[in-house]
Design an enzyme around this catalytic site. Sequence first.
Site, PDB file in Angstrom:
ATOM      1  N   SER A 175     -90.318 -51.500   2.072  1.00  0.00           N
ATOM      2  CA  SER A 175     -89.363 -52.345   2.791  1.00  0.00           C
ATOM      3  C   SER A 175     -89.659 -53.837   2.596  1.00  0.00           C
ATOM      4  O   SER A 175     -90.777 -54.224   2.237  1.00  0.00           O
ATOM      5  CB  SER A 175     -89.391 -52.012   4.285  1.00  0.00           C
ATOM      6  OG  SER A 175     -89.124 -50.648   4.474  1.00  0.00           O
ATOM      7  N   GLN A 176     -88.645 -54.642   2.887  1.00  0.00           N
ATOM      8  CA  GLN A 176     -88.771 -56.107   2.861  1.00  0.00           C
ATOM      9  C   GLN A 176     -89.939 -56.512   3.792  1.00  0.00           C
ATOM     10  O   GLN A 176     -90.059 -55.974   4.901  1.00  0.00           O
ATOM     11  CB  GLN A 176     -87.459 -56.678   3.392  1.00  0.00           C
ATOM     12  CG  GLN A 176     -87.408 -58.171   3.530  1.00  0.00           C
ATOM     13  CD  GLN A 176     -86.275 -58.606   4.475  1.00  0.00           C
ATOM     14  OE1 GLN A 176     -85.889 -57.861   5.385  1.00  0.00           O
ATOM     15  NE2 GLN A 176     -85.763 -59.785   4.250  1.00  0.00           N
TER      16      GLN A 176
END
Length: 217
Positions: free
Chosen positions: A61-62
């Site tokens: 994920s970011q």
Amino acid sequence: MDFATLRDRMVDLQIVSRGIRNQSVLNAFRKVERHRFVPKEFSNSAYNDHPLPIGYGQTISQPYMVALMTDLLNLTGVEKVLEIGTGSGYQAAILSELSNKVYSVEKIESLAEKAKATLKETGHGNIEIIVGDGSVGWSDYAPFDAVIVTASCPKEPISLMRQLADNGRLVAPVGSSFSQVLTLYKKKGKETSRREICHCVFVPLIGKEGWEAEVDG
Ligand code: SAM
């Protein structure tokens, strides 16, 4: 620029600037070497402001999303945490810096094995990973002080909520397969409160209390 400098810039420009102020969370992000959790060809993008592919159609994920979800768990160092969706092992490494013990469930065996190897190399020893359907949790070790679901849930994660300890917190993206709402649940006695945090997009949680696996053809 070296990785340590890129990491500090990631924390300052992507995480602090968006409002995360918990020093122990920020320290964990300054410490954990994200570039070791992404495929080699993406090392140079490891500190950029977006998710990255980790193989098998899955993503890491970011950084900001990992930080936001971690921050919402309010960890103090003593907790037993359950993560659903080990993926690269990066979120587990961050949780391991902030809690006493992390249990993490991954559906795809090759990702679980790779994450185990990376976490051994990075010296994160307080993490146990199993391969299985995390949509039903990990009842052997319940209750958990905190639960984090890093794949999208089609409905409230009932089994996972049941495995929360009193005063426990659960954060999960809940919604459709295209877009979800990051949701924070807090358990107090027999009551569970629910707070919507922001919109987000995660890969699907595939399993008994998640989405059905896509059938080829
Ligand atoms: N937390 C990960 C990290 O730090 O790299 C990123 C997780 S990725 C966005 C979502 C992960 O959830 C994928 O690795 C996927 O295989 C896994 N997953 C999907 N359904 C699952 C299930 N029922 N049980 C456990 N893992 C599942």
